[in-house]
Design an enzyme around this catalytic site. Structure first.
Site, PDB file in Angstrom:
ATOM      1  N   GLY A  15      19.709  34.068  13.582  1.00  0.00           N
ATOM      2  CA  GLY A  15      20.953  33.292  13.548  1.00  0.00           C
ATOM      3  C   GLY A  15      21.891  33.844  12.503  1.00  0.00           C
ATOM      4  O   GLY A  15      21.502  34.636  11.641  1.00  0.00           O
ATOM      5  N   GLU A  49      10.917  40.104   6.476  1.00  0.00           N
ATOM      6  CA  GLU A  49      12.061  40.615   7.224  1.00  0.00           C
ATOM      7  C   GLU A  49      12.896  41.554   6.358  1.00  0.00           C
ATOM      8  O   GLU A  49      13.236  41.224   5.224  1.00  0.00           O
ATOM      9  CB  GLU A  49      12.887  39.391   7.664  1.00  0.00           C
ATOM     10  CG  GLU A  49      13.953  39.658   8.693  1.00  0.00           C
ATOM     11  CD  GLU A  49      14.608  38.336   9.125  1.00  0.00           C
ATOM     12  OE1 GLU A  49      13.935  37.276   9.120  1.00  0.00           O
ATOM     13  OE2 GLU A  49      15.807  38.365   9.458  1.00  0.00           O
ATOM     14  N   ASP A 103      15.732  43.357  11.038  1.00  0.00           N
ATOM     15  CA  ASP A 103      16.918  42.591  11.431  1.00  0.00           C
ATOM     16  C   ASP A 103      18.110  43.561  11.388  1.00  0.00           C
ATOM     17  O   ASP A 103      18.448  44.189  12.391  1.00  0.00           O
ATOM     18  CB  ASP A 103      17.071  41.399  10.463  1.00  0.00           C
ATOM     19  CG  ASP A 103      18.353  40.601  10.646  1.00  0.00           C
ATOM     20  OD1 ASP A 103      19.194  41.007  11.462  1.00  0.00           O
ATOM     21  OD2 ASP A 103      18.534  39.569   9.973  1.00  0.00           O
ATOM     22  N   SER A 114      15.837  28.729   8.377  1.00  0.00           N
ATOM     23  CA  SER A 114      16.000  29.701   7.301  1.00  0.00           C
ATOM     24  C   SER A 114      16.549  28.973   6.076  1.00  0.00           C
ATOM     25  O   SER A 114      17.574  28.297   6.159  1.00  0.00           O
ATOM     26  CB  SER A 114      16.971  30.794   7.762  1.00  0.00           C
ATOM     27  OG  SER A 114      17.247  31.691   6.724  1.00  0.00           O
ATOM     28  N   LYS A 155      14.482  33.141   1.656  1.00  0.00           N
ATOM     29  CA  LYS A 155      15.118  34.389   1.234  1.00  0.00           C
ATOM     30  C   LYS A 155      14.462  34.847  -0.068  1.00  0.00           C
ATOM     31  O   LYS A 155      14.170  34.020  -0.946  1.00  0.00           O
ATOM     32  CB  LYS A 155      16.615  34.148   1.011  1.00  0.00           C
ATOM     33  CG  LYS A 155      17.370  33.761   2.292  1.00  0.00           C
ATOM     34  CD  LYS A 155      17.520  34.932   3.238  1.00  0.00           C
ATOM     35  CE  LYS A 155      18.301  34.521   4.483  1.00  0.00           C
ATOM     36  NZ  LYS A 155      18.539  35.654   5.399  1.00  0.00           N
ATOM     37  N   LYS A 192      11.490  30.127   6.972  1.00  0.00           N
ATOM     38  CA  LYS A 192      11.785  31.426   6.368  1.00  0.00           C
ATOM     39  C   LYS A 192      12.511  31.187   5.047  1.00  0.00           C
ATOM     40  O   LYS A 192      13.399  30.340   4.979  1.00  0.00           O
ATOM     41  CB  LYS A 192      12.677  32.195   7.347  1.00  0.00           C
ATOM     42  CG  LYS A 192      13.393  33.402   6.809  1.00  0.00           C
ATOM     43  CD  LYS A 192      14.015  34.178   7.965  1.00  0.00           C
ATOM     44  CE  LYS A 192      15.482  34.484   7.729  1.00  0.00           C
ATOM     45  NZ  LYS A 192      16.091  35.188   8.882  1.00  0.00           N
ATOM     46  N   ASP A 224      12.648  36.745   4.014  1.00  0.00           N
ATOM     47  CA  ASP A 224      13.699  37.671   4.433  1.00  0.00           C
ATOM     48  C   ASP A 224      14.378  38.240   3.191  1.00  0.00           C
ATOM     49  O   ASP A 224      14.910  37.486   2.375  1.00  0.00           O
ATOM     50  CB  ASP A 224      14.723  36.929   5.307  1.00  0.00           C
ATOM     51  CG  ASP A 224      15.778  37.848   5.904  1.00  0.00           C
ATOM     52  OD1 ASP A 224      15.765  39.060   5.612  1.00  0.00           O
ATOM     53  OD2 ASP A 224      16.619  37.337   6.675  1.00  0.00           O
ATOM     54  N   LYS A 253      19.485  39.505  17.364  1.00  0.00           N
ATOM     55  CA  LYS A 253      20.687  38.664  17.317  1.00  0.00           C
ATOM     56  C   LYS A 253      21.695  39.277  18.281  1.00  0.00           C
ATOM     57  O   LYS A 253      22.095  40.437  18.082  1.00  0.00           O
ATOM     58  CB  LYS A 253      21.290  38.659  15.913  1.00  0.00           C
ATOM     59  CG  LYS A 253      20.386  38.077  14.835  1.00  0.00           C
ATOM     60  CD  LYS A 253      21.043  38.144  13.464  1.00  0.00           C
ATOM     61  CE  LYS A 253      20.118  37.594  12.399  1.00  0.00           C
ATOM     62  NZ  LYS A 253      20.650  37.773  11.032  1.00  0.00           N
TER      63      LYS A 253
HETATM   64  O1  OSB Z   1      19.383  37.713   7.623  1.00  0.00           O
HETATM   65  O2  OSB Z   1      18.833  36.350   9.139  1.00  0.00           O
HETATM   66  C1  OSB Z   1      19.627  36.707   8.271  1.00  0.00           C
HETATM   67  C2  OSB Z   1      22.403  34.117   7.881  1.00  0.00           C
HETATM   68  C3  OSB Z   1      23.497  34.933   7.785  1.00  0.00           C
HETATM   69  C4  OSB Z   1      23.336  36.296   7.815  1.00  0.00           C
HETATM   70  C5  OSB Z   1      22.053  36.843   7.937  1.00  0.00           C
HETATM   71  C6  OSB Z   1      20.948  36.024   8.052  1.00  0.00           C
HETATM   72  C7  OSB Z   1      21.123  34.637   8.004  1.00  0.00           C
HETATM   73  C8  OSB Z   1      20.021  33.680   8.050  1.00  0.00           C
HETATM   74  C9  OSB Z   1      20.327  32.294   8.552  1.00  0.00           C
HETATM   75  O3  OSB Z   1      18.915  33.920   7.642  1.00  0.00           O
HETATM   76  C10 OSB Z   1      19.965  32.144   9.988  1.00  0.00           C
HETATM   77  C11 OSB Z   1      20.542  30.882  10.602  1.00  0.00           C
HETATM   78  O4  OSB Z   1      19.965  29.823  10.411  1.00  0.00           O
HETATM   79  O5  OSB Z   1      21.592  30.940  11.256  1.00  0.00           O
HETATM   80 MG    MG Z   2      17.554  38.502   8.353  1.00  0.00          MG
END
Ligand code: OSB
Ligand code: MG
Length: 367
Positions: free
Chosen positions: A290, A213, A238, A135, A163, A161, A188, A262
């Site tokens: 994650g 996402e 999510d 991500s 943002k 992924k 995302d 998660k």
């Molecule tokens: O939305 O998936 C998410 C990190 C912190 C809070 C929410 C998210 C995320 C990530 C990073 O996208 C995922 C990772 O590599 O741990």
């Molecule tokens: Mg997410």
């Protein structure tokens, strides 16, 4: 096995590079680490709550409060065979799934060690290695984003992924597609859009993303269903999925075609297994998300992602992605887009207790 002692520590750890989402930037994590002791064994877990209530309402401080005042005092003397046995004395606590997951997941590690098996096998894991993705946070310019994604693909990640948010989507994704027309990309939004943005979201179909996402608010199951009806790109939920009920609702309403699971977000492994089984029966693909975890939380995610329903690459990157030096050994590594699932007892990695003790800013002990 009977739980004899519980130790909760807060450990501030700085990320190698700040991680930006539509909620803001994370430069440091205030990590809560829990150790449960029984019969000479230890079970470990990490609370995934962030410092501020932007992802969900929980924070490090609400989790500290719920764990120290309400949960951990009730754990001493608790007899467990499986991790979710610790949920019984706290079944009356409403909400706070990240706090509940912290104790539940440490108990699964402990129970697996008690059985002398890996956490992966204790949970019903099937794969010796798992496909992983990465991500990438918001970058200031399209050029910086393209460079970061190219680096991630070179490192072997099976999908990348990125943002997005309403003002930083079309330009960014356009730049990515120009340079990387066929790369396995997803986006995302962390709930940054509203139903009024529907026309703009529909425009994102042209980018051929494997999924988008959480475009809309966590509680907007109907809005996601309406959007999915009109969009070719699969939607993935999510933040919306906090329980098996939410997963069933999303299925029934067709709010999404993919689910990011998660364990910390849904209250632990028992609820994760129920969601996994439900989605598998419904043929809905899932993957493990994650929360910028250290090696402790990462180990829990890797164990869960080894279950047969996890057919898409998770947001489970190498320890090096986030940490100069992880708090577990060996560190998690990615090779050819795969991560090996530890086979030792419990989480299967050694936790650096001395370093954690040295860094801890607060400690609560129960015995
Ligand atoms: O939305 O998936 C998410 C990190 C912190 C809070 C929410 C998210 C995320 C990530 C990073 O996208 C995922 C990772 O590599 O741990
Ligand atoms: Mg997410």
């Amino acid at each position: 096995m009977r739980i004899e002692r519980a130790v909760l520590r807060e450990v501030p750890l700085t990320l190698r590079t700040p991680f930006a989402t539509s909620h803001g930037r994370t430069e440091q994590r205030r990590v809560l680490l829990l150790t449960l002791h029984a019969e000479g064994l230890e079970g470990w877990s990490e609370c995934v709550a962030a410092a501020v209530p932007s992802y969900t309402y929980e924070t490090v401080d609400t989790a500290w409060h719920v764990l120290t005042e309400l949960v951990l005092p009730r754990m001493i003397g608790c007899d467990i065979l499986d991790g979710d046995d610790v949920l019984e004395p706290i079944a009356w606590i409403r909400g706070h799934p990240m706090a509940r997951a912290t104790v539940e997941m440490a108990a699964w590690d402990l129970a697996a060690r008690g059985d002398g098996v890996s956490l992966s096998s204790k949970l019903g894991g099937a794969f010796p290695e798992i496909p992983v993705g990465v991500s990438i946070g918001l970058e200031r310019t399209p050029e910086l984003l393209v460079a970061a994604v190219e680096r991630a693909l070179q490192e072997g990640y099976q999908r990348v992924k990125v943002k997005i948010e309403p003002e930083r989507d079309i330009e960014m994704l356009g730049a990515l597609r120009e340079r990387l027309p066929d790369a396995p990309l997803t986006a995302d939004a962390n709930a940054a859009y509203t139903p009024a943005d529907l026309p703009r979201l529909l425009e994102l179909d042209v980018f051929g993303l494997e999924m988008i996402e959480q475009p809309l608010a966590p509680d907007d199951f109907l809005g996601h269903a309406r959007l999915q009806e009109q969009m070719r790109t699969p939607l993935c939920l999510d933040e919306s999925i906090v329980s098996e009920h939410d997963a069933a609702l999303a299925l029934q309403l067709r709010s999404c075609r993919v689910v990011n699971l998660k364990p910390g977000r849904v209250g632990g492994f028992a609820e994760s297994l129920r969601i996994h089984d439900l989605m598998r029966r419904a043929l809905m693909p899932i993957w493990c998300g994650g929360m910028l975890e250290t090696g402790v939380g990462r180990a829990h995610n890797v164990a869960l992602a080894s279950l047969p329903g996890f057919i898409l690459p998770g947001d489970i990157s190498a320890s090096r992605r986030y940490w100069e030096r992880d708090i577990v050994a060996p560190e998690f590594e990615v090779e050819d887009g795969l991560m090996r699932v530890p086979t030792g007892p419990g989480i299967g990695v050694e936790v650096d207790v001395e370093r954690i003790e040295a860094l801890a800013t607060r400690v609560a002990v129960y015995s």
